[in-house]
Design a protein around this motif. Structure first.
Motif, mmCIF file in Angstrom:
data_model
loop_
_atom_site.group_PDB
_atom_site.id
_atom_site.type_symbol
_atom_site.label_atom_id
_atom_site.label_comp_id
_atom_site.label_asym_id
_atom_site.label_seq_id
_atom_site.Cartn_x
_atom_site.Cartn_y
_atom_site.Cartn_z
ATOM 1 N N THR A 33 0.834 -1.203 0.000
ATOM 2 C CA THR A 33 0.000 0.000 0.000
ATOM 3 C C THR A 33 0.865 1.248 0.000
ATOM 4 O O THR A 33 0.622 2.189 -0.760
ATOM 5 C CB THR A 33 -0.940 0.013 1.221
ATOM 6 N N LYS A 50 -7.583 6.057 1.232
ATOM 7 C CA LYS A 50 -7.648 4.689 1.759
ATOM 8 C C LYS A 50 -8.760 3.906 1.077
ATOM 9 O O LYS A 50 -8.678 2.691 0.939
ATOM 10 C CB LYS A 50 -7.819 4.687 3.276
ATOM 11 N N THR A 53 -7.403 2.558 -2.174
ATOM 12 C CA THR A 53 -6.528 1.404 -1.944
ATOM 13 C C THR A 53 -7.336 0.200 -1.465
ATOM 14 O O THR A 53 -6.963 -0.936 -1.771
ATOM 15 C CB THR A 53 -5.404 1.736 -0.938
ATOM 16 N N HIS A 79 -4.813 -0.436 5.698
ATOM 17 C CA HIS A 79 -4.887 0.755 4.848
ATOM 18 C C HIS A 79 -5.170 2.000 5.679
ATOM 19 O O HIS A 79 -4.641 3.074 5.393
ATOM 20 C CB HIS A 79 -5.955 0.578 3.776
#
Length: 97
Positions: A33, A50, A53, A79
């Protein structure tokens, strides 16, 4: 009066192994990430959230089947931690620390 209890756990060998595997996969997810968000910032000048992701998780699970053994909320929390770390870093940079 508030009371607090502490309990010591003694996981079995298989439980300990499962916890270590989960920790390794969370570590991999954190680094992946961070890499993706860093590359997006350096190459495109755009910041990923976030949520963006989190949308990558199904793709990662298809590429790395071991991730299916970890609860999705745990990976989403990874995340969240990356997001908080980057926000704190940028806040410190802006403040000149």
């Amino acid at each position: 009066m508030l009371k607090a209890y502490k309990f010591r756990i003694y996981p079995t060998k298989s439980q300990r192994t499962k916890m270590e595997q989960t920790l390794d996969l969370c570590r991999w997810t954190y680094n992946k990430t961070l890499e993706i968000r860093k590359n997006a910032w350096e190459n495109e000048g755009k910041s990923l959230s976030k949520y963006e992701t989190n949308n990558l998780l199904p793709e990662w699970k298809a590429d790395k089947p071991e991730l299916k053994d970890v609860f999705s909320q745990v990976l989403q929390n990874v995340h969240e931690r990356v997001d908080l770390a980057l926000k704190a870093f940028l806040r410190r940079v802006k403040a000149g620390e």
